[in-house]
Design a protein around this motif. Structure first.
Motif, PDB file in Angstrom:
ATOM      1  N   GLY A 171       0.813  -1.209   0.000  1.00 50.24           N
ATOM      2  CA  GLY A 171       0.000   0.000   0.000  1.00 50.24           C
ATOM      3  C   GLY A 171       0.843   1.254   0.000  1.00 50.24           C
ATOM      4  O   GLY A 171       0.519   2.246  -0.670  1.00 50.24           O
ATOM      5  N   LEU A 172       1.921   1.228   0.754  1.00 49.37           N
ATOM      6  CA  LEU A 172       2.822   2.376   0.792  1.00 49.37           C
ATOM      7  C   LEU A 172       3.438   2.635  -0.580  1.00 49.37           C
ATOM      8  O   LEU A 172       3.507   3.779  -1.036  1.00 49.37           O
ATOM      9  CB  LEU A 172       3.924   2.118   1.826  1.00 49.37           C
ATOM     10  CG  LEU A 172       5.002   3.193   1.970  1.00 49.37           C
ATOM     11  CD1 LEU A 172       4.394   4.511   2.416  1.00 49.37           C
ATOM     12  CD2 LEU A 172       6.076   2.731   2.952  1.00 49.37           C
ATOM     13  N   ALA A 173       3.847   1.558  -1.254  1.00 50.23           N
ATOM     14  CA  ALA A 173       4.459   1.717  -2.576  1.00 50.23           C
ATOM     15  C   ALA A 173       3.461   2.284  -3.584  1.00 50.23           C
ATOM     16  O   ALA A 173       3.787   3.193  -4.358  1.00 50.23           O
ATOM     17  CB  ALA A 173       5.000   0.370  -3.068  1.00 50.23           C
ATOM     18  N   VAL A 174       2.233   1.782  -3.577  1.00 52.34           N
ATOM     19  CA  VAL A 174       1.208   2.290  -4.494  1.00 52.34           C
ATOM     20  C   VAL A 174       0.896   3.748  -4.197  1.00 52.34           C
ATOM     21  O   VAL A 174       0.777   4.581  -5.096  1.00 52.34           O
ATOM     22  CB  VAL A 174      -0.075   1.431  -4.406  1.00 52.34           C
ATOM     23  CG1 VAL A 174      -1.196   2.059  -5.222  1.00 52.34           C
ATOM     24  CG2 VAL A 174       0.193   0.018  -4.898  1.00 52.34           C
ATOM     25  N   GLY A 175       0.765   4.080  -2.902  1.00 53.81           N
ATOM     26  CA  GLY A 175       0.467   5.457  -2.526  1.00 53.81           C
ATOM     27  C   GLY A 175       1.557   6.427  -2.936  1.00 53.81           C
ATOM     28  O   GLY A 175       1.282   7.524  -3.434  1.00 53.81           O
ATOM     29  N   LEU A 176       2.798   6.019  -2.743  1.00 51.50           N
ATOM     30  CA  LEU A 176       3.912   6.895  -3.103  1.00 51.50           C
ATOM     31  C   LEU A 176       4.062   7.033  -4.610  1.00 51.50           C
ATOM     32  O   LEU A 176       4.524   8.065  -5.110  1.00 51.50           O
ATOM     33  CB  LEU A 176       5.209   6.346  -2.503  1.00 51.50           C
ATOM     34  CG  LEU A 176       5.319   6.379  -0.980  1.00 51.50           C
ATOM     35  CD1 LEU A 176       6.573   5.649  -0.525  1.00 51.50           C
ATOM     36  CD2 LEU A 176       5.313   7.806  -0.464  1.00 51.50           C
ATOM     37  N   PHE A 177       3.674   5.990  -5.343  1.00 47.97           N
ATOM     38  CA  PHE A 177       3.823   6.037  -6.797  1.00 47.97           C
ATOM     39  C   PHE A 177       2.799   6.975  -7.432  1.00 47.97           C
ATOM     40  O   PHE A 177       3.125   7.805  -8.278  1.00 47.97           O
ATOM     41  CB  PHE A 177       3.686   4.632  -7.379  1.00 47.97           C
ATOM     42  CG  PHE A 177       3.866   4.580  -8.874  1.00 47.97           C
ATOM     43  CD1 PHE A 177       5.132   4.607  -9.431  1.00 47.97           C
ATOM     44  CD2 PHE A 177       2.769   4.515  -9.710  1.00 47.97           C
ATOM     45  CE1 PHE A 177       5.300   4.569 -10.811  1.00 47.97           C
ATOM     46  CE2 PHE A 177       2.921   4.475 -11.079  1.00 47.97           C
ATOM     47  CZ  PHE A 177       4.192   4.499 -11.637  1.00 47.97           C
ATOM     48  N   PHE A 178       1.517   6.853  -7.027  1.00 51.28           N
ATOM     49  CA  PHE A 178       0.466   7.658  -7.642  1.00 51.28           C
ATOM     50  C   PHE A 178       0.362   9.054  -7.046  1.00 51.28           C
ATOM     51  O   PHE A 178      -0.057   9.986  -7.726  1.00 51.28           O
ATOM     52  CB  PHE A 178      -0.883   6.943  -7.517  1.00 51.28           C
ATOM     53  CG  PHE A 178      -0.996   5.735  -8.400  1.00 51.28           C
ATOM     54  CD1 PHE A 178      -1.189   5.868  -9.760  1.00 51.28           C
ATOM     55  CD2 PHE A 178      -0.891   4.459  -7.865  1.00 51.28           C
ATOM     56  CE1 PHE A 178      -1.294   4.752 -10.579  1.00 51.28           C
ATOM     57  CE2 PHE A 178      -0.992   3.339  -8.676  1.00 51.28           C
ATOM     58  CZ  PHE A 178      -1.197   3.492 -10.031  1.00 51.28           C
ATOM     59  N   ARG A 179       0.680   9.198  -5.739  1.00 50.13           N
ATOM     60  CA  ARG A 179       0.741  10.508  -5.091  1.00 50.13           C
ATOM     61  C   ARG A 179      -0.573  11.280  -5.197  1.00 50.13           C
ATOM     62  O   ARG A 179      -0.575  12.503  -5.341  1.00 50.13           O
ATOM     63  CB  ARG A 179       1.885  11.340  -5.674  1.00 50.13           C
ATOM     64  CG  ARG A 179       3.249  10.698  -5.522  1.00 50.13           C
ATOM     65  CD  ARG A 179       4.324  11.480  -6.257  1.00 50.13           C
ATOM     66  NE  ARG A 179       4.436  12.820  -5.722  1.00 50.13           N
ATOM     67  CZ  ARG A 179       5.184  13.155  -4.678  1.00 50.13           C
ATOM     68  NH1 ARG A 179       5.861  12.233  -4.038  1.00 50.13           N
ATOM     69  NH2 ARG A 179       5.238  14.406  -4.273  1.00 50.13           N
ATOM     70  N   THR A 180      -1.693  10.610  -5.160  1.00 52.95           N
ATOM     71  CA  THR A 180      -2.995  11.270  -5.182  1.00 52.95           C
ATOM     72  C   THR A 180      -3.885  10.626  -4.123  1.00 52.95           C
ATOM     73  O   THR A 180      -3.597   9.528  -3.627  1.00 52.95           O
ATOM     74  CB  THR A 180      -3.684  11.134  -6.553  1.00 52.95           C
ATOM     75  OG1 THR A 180      -3.996   9.764  -6.785  1.00 52.95           O
ATOM     76  CG2 THR A 180      -2.791  11.667  -7.664  1.00 52.95           C
ATOM     77  N   GLU A 181      -5.005  11.309  -3.808  1.00 52.16           N
ATOM     78  CA  GLU A 181      -5.928  10.763  -2.822  1.00 52.16           C
ATOM     79  C   GLU A 181      -6.594   9.485  -3.323  1.00 52.16           C
ATOM     80  O   GLU A 181      -7.086   8.675  -2.539  1.00 52.16           O
ATOM     81  CB  GLU A 181      -6.994  11.806  -2.485  1.00 52.16           C
ATOM     82  CG  GLU A 181      -6.437  13.019  -1.749  1.00 52.16           C
ATOM     83  CD  GLU A 181      -7.534  14.001  -1.365  1.00 52.16           C
ATOM     84  OE1 GLU A 181      -8.705  13.731  -1.690  1.00 52.16           O
ATOM     85  OE2 GLU A 181      -7.206  15.019  -0.735  1.00 52.16           O
ATOM     86  N   ALA A 182      -6.629   9.302  -4.634  1.00 45.77           N
ATOM     87  CA  ALA A 182      -7.225   8.089  -5.204  1.00 45.77           C
ATOM     88  C   ALA A 182      -6.325   6.870  -5.037  1.00 45.77           C
ATOM     89  O   ALA A 182      -6.740   5.742  -5.349  1.00 45.77           O
ATOM     90  CB  ALA A 182      -7.524   8.296  -6.685  1.00 45.77           C
ATOM     91  N   ALA A 183      -5.110   7.065  -4.553  1.00 44.43           N
ATOM     92  CA  ALA A 183      -4.180   5.951  -4.438  1.00 44.43           C
ATOM     93  C   ALA A 183      -4.667   4.890  -3.464  1.00 44.43           C
ATOM     94  O   ALA A 183      -4.493   3.690  -3.694  1.00 44.43           O
ATOM     95  CB  ALA A 183      -2.802   6.460  -4.004  1.00 44.43           C
ATOM     96  N   VAL A 184      -5.294   5.321  -2.363  1.00 44.77           N
ATOM     97  CA  VAL A 184      -5.794   4.361  -1.381  1.00 44.77           C
ATOM     98  C   VAL A 184      -6.874   3.489  -2.002  1.00 44.77           C
ATOM     99  O   VAL A 184      -6.864   2.263  -1.874  1.00 44.77           O
ATOM    100  CB  VAL A 184      -6.341   5.090  -0.137  1.00 44.77           C
ATOM    101  CG1 VAL A 184      -6.861   4.082   0.877  1.00 44.77           C
ATOM    102  CG2 VAL A 184      -5.254   5.957   0.488  1.00 44.77           C
ATOM    103  N   GLY A 185      -7.829   4.125  -2.707  1.00 48.29           N
ATOM    104  CA  GLY A 185      -8.867   3.354  -3.376  1.00 48.29           C
ATOM    105  C   GLY A 185      -8.309   2.468  -4.473  1.00 48.29           C
ATOM    106  O   GLY A 185      -8.768   1.346  -4.674  1.00 48.29           O
ATOM    107  N   GLY A 186      -7.305   2.987  -5.190  1.00 50.44           N
ATOM    108  CA  GLY A 186      -6.688   2.194  -6.249  1.00 50.44           C
ATOM    109  C   GLY A 186      -5.989   0.965  -5.697  1.00 50.44           C
ATOM    110  O   GLY A 186      -6.105  -0.131  -6.266  1.00 50.44           O
TER     111      GLY A 186
END
Length: 270
Positions: A171-186
């Motif tokens: 989750g941390l890697a995905v969040g840091l990669f997309f850098r948007t609020e939608a990252a958690v949902g993604g």
């Protein structure tokens, strides 16, 4: 001649400075735990949604059938606890994207907090949060007829909790990669697909099963079920223990390396 030392002259210790050797900064971890548990809505859904899934699947007529060292109720409990745990830890890791938007990453970049320590605290926070659905589902399983040996109960719960920390890194890697609020949902959306491929919701076979064995959730769930099933699958096949361990170890290494690299890249851009 007497000199007086004022407050300004005294050396100051930054609150996030490592006060003792080790990877985990206890001050930062305490702040993260306090911040998470203030969000009662998130805690509510993290605890109840996986439990709801368990009650749907675990109370069917076939659930009392024997399997390995227990019965199907315990098998479903392990599966849903694993799904709840990784959902919780993925959400914790994905929160890093929102923190970046709020400038929290820039503030941490000005502190003595080291990059590996930042990642370790996030993983440990995810482990604590993952315990919420796991404890609830295992309690429900106990009261709804789950049966198993002491080893099947304790070892499966331990593997579910410890293994879930891998997906805090995801989750941390995905969040840091997309850098948007939608990252958690993604990240959570991708996790649903991985859960199907991970043999969690229904048994796979043939080509789909062969592909699933290389996906992140497959090894984690297979390892969690091993104390109950001893590696035996619904279709009669058998997964050796080393395969599940190798799967989890490989994906944990990949997620950790990617997360640390993205943290460093983010600080360089700031």
């Amino acid at each position: 001649m007497t000199t007086t030392t004022t407050t300004e002259d005294r050396p100051r210790t930054h609150p996030l400075r490592q006060t003792a050797p080790g990877l985990v900064n206890r001050t930062f971890l305490r702040l993260e735990l306090r911040r998470f548990f203030r969000d009662r809505v998130s805690v509510f859904f993290i605890a109840l949604l996986p439990a709801f899934f368990f009650l749907i699947f675990g109370t069917q007529g076939f659930a009392d059938q024997d399997i390995g060292n227990g019965n199907v109720v315990l098998y479903i409990a392990i599966s849903m606890a694993a799904y709840g745990a990784v959902t919780a830890t993925t959400g914790v890791g994905g929160m890093a994207a929102v923190e970046r938007l709020q400038g929290w990453g820039r503030q941490l970049g000005l502190t003595p907090l080291r990059d590996p320590s930042f990642v370790a605290v996030k993983a440990l926070l995810g482990l604590v949060v993952a315990a919420i659905p796991v404890v609830l589902i295992y309690l429900l399983a106990w009261f709804t007829g789950a049966e198993g040996t002491v080893g099947a109960w304790t070892l499966s719960a331990l593997v579910v909790l410890v293994g879930a920390s891998v997906f805090a890194l995801y989750g941390l890697a995905v969040g840091l990669f997309f850098r948007t609020e939608a990252a958690v949902g993604g990240a959570s959306g991708i996790l649903v697909v991985l859960a199907f491929l991970g043999n969690i919701f229904f048994p796979l076979s043939g080509v789909m099963l062969a592909i699933a064995k290389f996906t992140p959730l497959y090894g984690y769930v297979a390892l969690a079920r091993y104390p109950l099933t001893e590696g035996h699958l619904e279709n009669g096949d058998h997964d050796p223990l080393w395969m599940a361990v190798a799967n989890v170890s490989t994906w944990a290494t990949i997620f950790a390396l990617v997360a640390v690299w993205l943290v460093r890249r983010g600080r360089e851009r700031q």
